[in-house]
Design a protein around this motif. Structure first.
Motif, PDB file in Angstrom:
ATOM      1  N   GLY A 486       0.820  -1.207   0.000  1.00  0.00           N
ATOM      2  CA  GLY A 486       0.000   0.000   0.000  1.00  0.00           C
ATOM      3  C   GLY A 486       0.850   1.252   0.000  1.00  0.00           C
ATOM      4  O   GLY A 486       1.827   1.357   0.757  1.00  0.00           O
ATOM      5  N   LEU A 487       0.496   2.200  -0.856  1.00  0.00           N
ATOM      6  CA  LEU A 487       1.183   3.496  -0.928  1.00  0.00           C
ATOM      7  C   LEU A 487       0.241   4.557  -0.384  1.00  0.00           C
ATOM      8  O   LEU A 487      -0.868   4.745  -0.895  1.00  0.00           O
ATOM      9  CB  LEU A 487       1.562   3.809  -2.375  1.00  0.00           C
ATOM     10  CG  LEU A 487       2.387   2.742  -3.110  1.00  0.00           C
ATOM     11  CD1 LEU A 487       2.660   3.186  -4.541  1.00  0.00           C
ATOM     12  CD2 LEU A 487       3.683   2.447  -2.372  1.00  0.00           C
ATOM     13  N   TYR A 488       0.687   5.252   0.674  1.00  0.00           N
ATOM     14  CA  TYR A 488      -0.142   6.231   1.356  1.00  0.00           C
ATOM     15  C   TYR A 488       0.553   7.586   1.337  1.00  0.00           C
ATOM     16  O   TYR A 488       1.769   7.681   1.582  1.00  0.00           O
ATOM     17  CB  TYR A 488      -0.401   5.815   2.804  1.00  0.00           C
ATOM     18  CG  TYR A 488      -1.252   4.572   2.950  1.00  0.00           C
ATOM     19  CD1 TYR A 488      -2.615   4.665   3.207  1.00  0.00           C
ATOM     20  CD2 TYR A 488      -0.682   3.295   2.823  1.00  0.00           C
ATOM     21  CE1 TYR A 488      -3.400   3.521   3.345  1.00  0.00           C
ATOM     22  CE2 TYR A 488      -1.456   2.159   2.952  1.00  0.00           C
ATOM     23  CZ  TYR A 488      -2.815   2.268   3.219  1.00  0.00           C
ATOM     24  OH  TYR A 488      -3.583   1.143   3.349  1.00  0.00           O
ATOM     25  N   ASP A 489      -0.231   8.632   1.050  1.00  0.00           N
ATOM     26  CA  ASP A 489       0.293  10.007   1.017  1.00  0.00           C
ATOM     27  C   ASP A 489      -0.383  10.835   2.097  1.00  0.00           C
ATOM     28  O   ASP A 489      -1.592  10.695   2.350  1.00  0.00           O
ATOM     29  CB  ASP A 489       0.022  10.644  -0.345  1.00  0.00           C
ATOM     30  CG  ASP A 489       0.719   9.901  -1.476  1.00  0.00           C
ATOM     31  OD1 ASP A 489       1.895   9.521  -1.292  1.00  0.00           O
ATOM     32  OD2 ASP A 489       0.080   9.685  -2.525  1.00  0.00           O
ATOM     33  N   LEU A 490       0.400  11.711   2.706  1.00  0.00           N
ATOM     34  CA  LEU A 490      -0.127  12.617   3.730  1.00  0.00           C
ATOM     35  C   LEU A 490      -0.745  13.822   3.035  1.00  0.00           C
ATOM     36  O   LEU A 490      -0.040  14.632   2.432  1.00  0.00           O
ATOM     37  CB  LEU A 490       1.006  13.040   4.667  1.00  0.00           C
ATOM     38  CG  LEU A 490       0.623  13.667   6.014  1.00  0.00           C
ATOM     39  CD1 LEU A 490      -0.294  12.744   6.814  1.00  0.00           C
ATOM     40  CD2 LEU A 490       1.888  13.982   6.804  1.00  0.00           C
ATOM     41  N   GLN A 491      -2.087  13.918   3.102  1.00  0.00           N
ATOM     42  CA  GLN A 491      -2.811  14.988   2.406  1.00  0.00           C
ATOM     43  C   GLN A 491      -3.881  15.552   3.328  1.00  0.00           C
ATOM     44  O   GLN A 491      -4.729  14.800   3.830  1.00  0.00           O
ATOM     45  CB  GLN A 491      -3.492  14.447   1.137  1.00  0.00           C
ATOM     46  CG  GLN A 491      -2.548  13.878   0.096  1.00  0.00           C
ATOM     47  CD  GLN A 491      -3.295  13.234  -1.062  1.00  0.00           C
ATOM     48  OE1 GLN A 491      -4.495  13.020  -0.997  1.00  0.00           O
ATOM     49  NE2 GLN A 491      -2.569  12.917  -2.123  1.00  0.00           N
ATOM     50  N   ASP A 492      -3.821  16.854   3.562  1.00  0.00           N
ATOM     51  CA  ASP A 492      -4.846  17.534   4.359  1.00  0.00           C
ATOM     52  C   ASP A 492      -5.059  16.849   5.710  1.00  0.00           C
ATOM     53  O   ASP A 492      -6.192  16.651   6.170  1.00  0.00           O
ATOM     54  CB  ASP A 492      -6.184  17.576   3.593  1.00  0.00           C
ATOM     55  CG  ASP A 492      -6.059  18.298   2.258  1.00  0.00           C
ATOM     56  OD1 ASP A 492      -5.308  19.294   2.197  1.00  0.00           O
ATOM     57  OD2 ASP A 492      -6.698  17.856   1.291  1.00  0.00           O
ATOM     58  N   GLY A 493      -3.957  16.474   6.323  1.00  0.00           N
ATOM     59  CA  GLY A 493      -4.033  15.866   7.647  1.00  0.00           C
ATOM     60  C   GLY A 493      -4.438  14.412   7.653  1.00  0.00           C
ATOM     61  O   GLY A 493      -4.694  13.835   8.718  1.00  0.00           O
ATOM     62  N   ARG A 494      -4.546  13.773   6.474  1.00  0.00           N
ATOM     63  CA  ARG A 494      -4.920  12.367   6.378  1.00  0.00           C
ATOM     64  C   ARG A 494      -3.819  11.594   5.665  1.00  0.00           C
ATOM     65  O   ARG A 494      -3.177  12.118   4.760  1.00  0.00           O
ATOM     66  CB  ARG A 494      -6.232  12.193   5.597  1.00  0.00           C
ATOM     67  CG  ARG A 494      -7.455  12.804   6.231  1.00  0.00           C
ATOM     68  CD  ARG A 494      -8.652  12.700   5.302  1.00  0.00           C
ATOM     69  NE  ARG A 494      -8.942  11.320   4.906  1.00  0.00           N
ATOM     70  CZ  ARG A 494      -8.790  10.851   3.668  1.00  0.00           C
ATOM     71  NH1 ARG A 494      -8.341  11.639   2.693  1.00  0.00           N
ATOM     72  NH2 ARG A 494      -9.084   9.587   3.386  1.00  0.00           N
ATOM     73  N   ILE A 501      -0.344  -2.185  -4.764  1.00  0.00           N
ATOM     74  CA  ILE A 501       0.342  -2.986  -5.781  1.00  0.00           C
ATOM     75  C   ILE A 501       0.287  -4.443  -5.341  1.00  0.00           C
ATOM     76  O   ILE A 501       0.731  -4.793  -4.247  1.00  0.00           O
ATOM     77  CB  ILE A 501       1.801  -2.522  -5.937  1.00  0.00           C
ATOM     78  CG1 ILE A 501       1.848  -1.037  -6.331  1.00  0.00           C
ATOM     79  CG2 ILE A 501       2.540  -3.389  -6.944  1.00  0.00           C
ATOM     80  CD1 ILE A 501       3.228  -0.431  -6.247  1.00  0.00           C
ATOM     81  N   GLU A 502      -0.264  -5.298  -6.190  1.00  0.00           N
ATOM     82  CA  GLU A 502      -0.380  -6.719  -5.857  1.00  0.00           C
ATOM     83  C   GLU A 502       0.704  -7.493  -6.592  1.00  0.00           C
ATOM     84  O   GLU A 502       0.924  -7.288  -7.792  1.00  0.00           O
ATOM     85  CB  GLU A 502      -1.760  -7.243  -6.243  1.00  0.00           C
ATOM     86  CG  GLU A 502      -2.041  -8.639  -5.716  1.00  0.00           C
ATOM     87  CD  GLU A 502      -3.525  -8.951  -5.639  1.00  0.00           C
ATOM     88  OE1 GLU A 502      -3.848 -10.129  -5.414  1.00  0.00           O
ATOM     89  OE2 GLU A 502      -4.343  -8.021  -5.803  1.00  0.00           O
ATOM     90  N   LEU A 503       1.369  -8.389  -5.891  1.00  0.00           N
ATOM     91  CA  LEU A 503       2.453  -9.133  -6.503  1.00  0.00           C
ATOM     92  C   LEU A 503       2.683 -10.437  -5.766  1.00  0.00           C
ATOM     93  O   LEU A 503       2.169 -10.653  -4.656  1.00  0.00           O
ATOM     94  CB  LEU A 503       3.745  -8.312  -6.519  1.00  0.00           C
ATOM     95  CG  LEU A 503       4.463  -8.063  -5.174  1.00  0.00           C
ATOM     96  CD1 LEU A 503       5.930  -7.759  -5.411  1.00  0.00           C
ATOM     97  CD2 LEU A 503       3.821  -6.900  -4.416  1.00  0.00           C
ATOM     98  N   GLY A 504       3.454 -11.302  -6.386  1.00  0.00           N
ATOM     99  CA  GLY A 504       3.891 -12.542  -5.769  1.00  0.00           C
ATOM    100  C   GLY A 504       5.401 -12.577  -5.737  1.00  0.00           C
ATOM    101  O   GLY A 504       6.071 -12.130  -6.665  1.00  0.00           O
ATOM    102  N   ILE A 505       5.958 -13.089  -4.654  1.00  0.00           N
ATOM    103  CA  ILE A 505       7.405 -13.245  -4.550  1.00  0.00           C
ATOM    104  C   ILE A 505       7.707 -14.671  -4.111  1.00  0.00           C
ATOM    105  O   ILE A 505       6.917 -15.309  -3.403  1.00  0.00           O
ATOM    106  CB  ILE A 505       8.045 -12.235  -3.570  1.00  0.00           C
ATOM    107  CG1 ILE A 505       7.521 -12.452  -2.145  1.00  0.00           C
ATOM    108  CG2 ILE A 505       7.778 -10.812  -4.028  1.00  0.00           C
ATOM    109  CD1 ILE A 505       8.276 -11.663  -1.091  1.00  0.00           C
ATOM    110  N   GLU A 506       8.865 -15.170  -4.525  1.00  0.00           N
ATOM    111  CA  GLU A 506       9.279 -16.518  -4.150  1.00  0.00           C
ATOM    112  C   GLU A 506      10.726 -16.567  -3.693  1.00  0.00           C
ATOM    113  O   GLU A 506      11.139 -17.534  -3.041  1.00  0.00           O
ATOM    114  CB  GLU A 506       9.082 -17.479  -5.319  1.00  0.00           C
ATOM    115  CG  GLU A 506       7.625 -17.645  -5.747  1.00  0.00           C
ATOM    116  CD  GLU A 506       7.466 -18.691  -6.844  1.00  0.00           C
ATOM    117  OE1 GLU A 506       8.497 -19.248  -7.283  1.00  0.00           O
ATOM    118  OE2 GLU A 506       6.322 -18.942  -7.254  1.00  0.00           O
ATOM    119  N   GLN A 507      11.507 -15.543  -4.036  1.00  0.00           N
ATOM    120  CA  GLN A 507      12.944 -15.558  -3.751  1.00  0.00           C
ATOM    121  C   GLN A 507      13.252 -14.679  -2.543  1.00  0.00           C
ATOM    122  O   GLN A 507      12.408 -13.952  -2.047  1.00  0.00           O
ATOM    123  CB  GLN A 507      13.713 -15.063  -4.977  1.00  0.00           C
ATOM    124  CG  GLN A 507      13.399 -15.843  -6.238  1.00  0.00           C
ATOM    125  CD  GLN A 507      13.660 -17.332  -6.097  1.00  0.00           C
ATOM    126  OE1 GLN A 507      14.664 -17.742  -5.504  1.00  0.00           O
ATOM    127  NE2 GLN A 507      12.752 -18.153  -6.621  1.00  0.00           N
TER     128      GLN A 507
END
Length: 835
Positions: A486-494, A501-507
């Motif tokens: 999840g990417l979250y930005d601080l905007q107007d006090g929120r 971004i959905e992904l799979g990892i194995e390594q």
């Protein structure tokens, strides 16, 4: 008792051998409980008739009780050969009827047939608790999960009592002062989920129906607690759960009726006996309660209901596959809470508290795979742990993400259809899931279910700005993860979500395209099981603006990340406490708040450097008092902060006048000062030497209930003088009249306030006592003593010496010592890392 211990610990190999030549059909159990109100009577008659086929000349039947008086095989008298745990029978034919007449013992430890006398009205209450192997304390049986049978219970009890078992009564015969209740035979079930309860319980009735199916519902508790029962909400959650599981599993509820009974001095949260689920009375709120407490109760109701299918209908063959019921029930309880009830924040609670249990357990040297190696019953008893429950549930959530929810539930439906009333292993479940999903799950199962340890995930950024998602899987190596970032930005006090971004990892290292953001939250939505670290920018953001993150689950994941980093010594304990002091008072989800308050208090006592602890302890009690005063009047947060304040004040800090003021009626506006909160406040005063014996006994006189009497024991034992603590020490080890709850209270008083100056002199004696107590007391009580009284000394040489000198000690006992030592070593390591 000591003679029984030689043969009481059944092994996997010998039970498998027994199952290979014994096929049990039905078992009739006759219990005479009519004398239960007579306190001098220690036991009760029990007669068991077992009908089974045999392909061997001899076998044994399990029973632990006062005596075995008669054994017949096909109506022929046999010599009683009983060693305290096993009844040997030989001369068996192809078809056998064995009748065992015996005397079983009433229990005060919560194992077998527990007997409780209510101090409020003098009434007597009985209930049974068996898992994993205490049915043999009530009846003669084949005490292993893979020898299912149809059970018929015939119970004699005082007239006027409610008498309950897994099925409804088929016949009731009234006598003079007594009644005899014969229940309908059960469908095939394992011995450990048979159940009996009897007493003048209060009962509320309800009903659930779906199509042609109609189920009678009952909710019961002691008469003196009936006014606090909240039966309407319990029945509502029950109906919602039956709706949900009937649809999800496409297999009708098979057990006929659905009684739920809340019982005293219970060792567990609940137990899934089909048709008669038992719960701890802790789920009955005598006074004020938060919505989080009610959400926790709803989760447990649904957890036990999931067992009606996962565990009761289809049962693991042996305790190695305990996860086949507990992991599934833990997952399903949370899933159903979020999907079918008003407690839609269930996954946030799971992420921030339930998984904390798993992470802690999985980092101990005694960690084990979800599919564990369980050689015997003692090992099984200790594997009802954070891995089998919470890690298993978290991994199932990852499996759902891996194969898809539709495929997961369709696989479950086929599993029930194929194995109803039978016993299974991991392979049986994988067969169904693979067929539905079309995926090879053997590698997934090997990496997730058959290895141990928890991975840690974090992002690294190189000089060119490329980002790598790093997975440190420890000895288990990398595992496959499906997750979201999840990417979250601080905007107007929120702190607003920009994207996931959905992904799979194995390594162990995976290059990922993750843009910059004020907060980059790995494992957003909590799909996988892993500790996640915050990068420096994200840590700085939450340090200042955690309260601006509105989503409960995301906030719970951040709180979890902060706590794991603190436990691992990567985030300074004082820095963590600063974050709690800043953002805790603004935490709007009381379940998250409750967990955070417990973690903060633990950090003060265990992780803060020695030279800073007194100052941090004073700062923490000041924080809790200030937050209590500023919390919304009458709200859940106010109650949570009041409880935290009472606990913190027991370690000193100069708030005795505030505690006394609350007890005398000068409480913050809106705070419900009920009996339970009064005991918390008074016990803190006692722990700091500011409450007299007379005040404590007077408080008990005002609350002369089972809870009040237990609280009095703890408060009296908490007084900070050497003789009081010595008396508590000796009572814990030597007073065999202490019930399970009273033993806990005595141990809690002995440890109160962290006063090592009062109790350190007993350290060496602890190690002299533990082997004897393990061999002479039930495992339930012995475990409380071994864990509860483990000395929290900064010198590990005593425990190291014991482990070196006692390599032949029972494996379960050594496990408890190894785990306690590791917790202590972590404390010392994290303190040393503070800078």
């Amino acid at each position: 008792m000591s003679s029984a211990n030689v043969t009481a610990n059944l092994t996997r190999e010998e039970t498998a051998e027994r199952a290979s030549h014994i096929t049990v059909h039905d078992i009739r159990v006759e219990l005479d409980l009519s004398g239960a109100p007579e306190r001098a009577r220690t036991g009760f008659p029990t007669v068991t008739t077992l009908r089974f086929d045999a392909s061997a000349d001899a076998t044994w039947i399990d029973f632990i009780g006062e005596s075995v008086t008669r054994v017949t095989v096909d109506d022929r008298e046999r010599e009683v050969r009983y060693d305290g745990a096993r009844i040997l029978v030989d001369g068996l034919s192809a078809h056998n009827v064995v009748r065992v007449e015996a005397v079983a013992a009433y229990s005060r430890s919560g194992e077998g047939m527990h007997r409780f006398h209510d101090p409020v009205d003098g009434e007597t209450y009985l209930y049974t608790q068996y898992e994993p192997a205490d049915a043999r304390r009530v009846m003669a049986c084949f005490e292993q999960p893979d020898m299912k049978a149809s059970y018929t219970f015939d119970i004699t009890a005082p007239a006027g009592w409610h008498v309950l078992s897994n099925q409804s009564p088929a016949r009731v015969r009234e006598g003079i002062g007594v009644q005899r209740v014969e229940f309908a035979p059960t469908l095939p079930i394992s011995s450990y989920i048979t159940s009996v309860a009897a007493g003048p319980y209060a009962r509320i009735d309800g009903e659930w129906s779906r199509g042609d199916q109609r189920i009678d519902l009952g909710v019961l508790c002691r008469a003196s607690l009936a006014e606090h029962l909240e039966a309407d909400e319990i029945i509502e959650v029950t109906r919602q759960g039956l709706d949900f599981f009937s649809d999800a599993f496409a297999y009708p509820y098979p057990w006929g009726k659905y009684d739920q009974i809340f019982v005293p001095e219970y060792n567990l949260g609940a137990m899934e006996n089909p048709g008669l689920v038992t719960f701890t009375e802790a789920y009955i709120n005598r006074g004020a309660a938060t919505d989080a407490q009610r959400g926790g109760r709803a989760n447990t109701i649904l957890h036990e209901m999931a067992h009606m299918w996962f565990g009761d209908l289809v049962t693991m063959r042996w305790w190695d596959d305990l996860w086949l019921k507990e992991s599934f029930a833990d997952y399903m309880g949370t899933h159903a809470s979020a999907a079918a009830t008003r407690f839609t924040d269930a996954w946030a609670r799971f992420a921030n508290s339930r998984k904390t249990w798993a992470y802690r357990q999985d980092q101990l040297p005694t960690t084990h795979p979800i599919v564990a190696d369980i050689p015997d019953l003692e090992a099984a008893k200790l594997n009802f742990d954070g891995i089998t429950y919470a890690k298993g549930a978290a991994v199932l959530k990852q499996l759902v993400a891996f194969v898809g929810e539709d495929a997961f539930f369709e696989g479950a439906r086929r599993y029930f259809a194929a194995h109803a009333f039978g016993n299974t292993t991991l392979e049986d479940l994988l067969d169904e899931l693979e067929e539905v999903s079309g995926q090879d799950l053997r590698t997934w199962a090997r990496l997730w279910l058959q290895t141990s340890g928890v991975a840690t995930l974090w992002l690294e950024t190189d000089a060119e700005g490329r980002r790598v998602l790093v997975q440190d899987g420890g000895a288990a190596g990398p595992r496959p993860h499906r997750l979201r970032i999840g990417l979250y930005d601080l905007q107007d006090g929120r702190l607003a979500l920009r994207e996931r971004i959905e992904l799979g990892i194995e390594q162990d290292r995976t290059e990922v395209q993750v843009p910059d953001a004020d907060l980059v939250l790995l494992n957003d939505d909590d799909l996988t099981y892993a500790k996640v670290r915050l990068d420096e920018r994200s840590l700085a953001t939450v340090e200042q603006s955690l309260s601006a993150l509105e989503d409960d689950l995301a906030r719970g994941l951040v709180w979890s990340s902060l706590w794991n980093a603190t436990r691992d010594g990567e985030l300074g304990a004082e820095r963590y406490l600063d974050i709690v002091r800043l953002h805790g008072p603004a935490e709007s989800n009381v379940a998250l708040l409750t967990a955070v308050l417990l973690n903060a208090a633990f950090a003060v006592r265990h992780y803060v450097a020695d030279d800073a602890r007194d100052g941090q302890s004073r700062a923490w009690v000041d924080t809790t008092w200030a937050a209590l005063q500023s919390a919304d009047a009458g709200g859940d947060a106010q109650l949570a902060w009041a409880r935290a304040f009472a606990a913190a004040a027991g370690y000193g800090g100069g708030h005795e006048d505030h505690l006394r003021g609350i007890l005398d009626g000068d409480a913050p506006r809106g705070l419900p000062v009920d009996a339970d909160l009064r005991w918390l406040m008074l016990t803190s005063l006692a722990t700091t030497g500011n409450a007299t014996v007379e005040e404590i006994t007077a408080e008990r006189a005002q609350d002369d209930t089972a809870t009040g009497r237990t609280a009095e024991i703890r408060a009296l034992a908490s007084r900070p003088d050497a003789q009081t603590r010595a008396d508590a020490w000796h009572a814990a080890w030597n007073d065999l009249t202490l019930t399970n709850d009273h033993l806990d209270a005595t141990i809690g008083g002995f440890r109160a306030g962290g006063r090592r100056d009062l109790i350190a002199s007993f350290d060496a004696e602890y190690f002299e006592r533990i082997r004897d107590v393990w061999s002479t007391r039930s495992i339930e009580l012995a475990q409380r003593l071994v864990v509860g009284l483990f000395p929290a000394t900064p010198d590990t040489s005593l425990v190291d010496a014991w482990l070196e000198q006692n390599t032949d000690a029972p494996g379960a006992l050594r496990r408890l010592l190894i785990e306690s030592r590791d917790d202590l070593a972590r404390d010392l390591r994290v303190r040393a890392a503070q800078g």
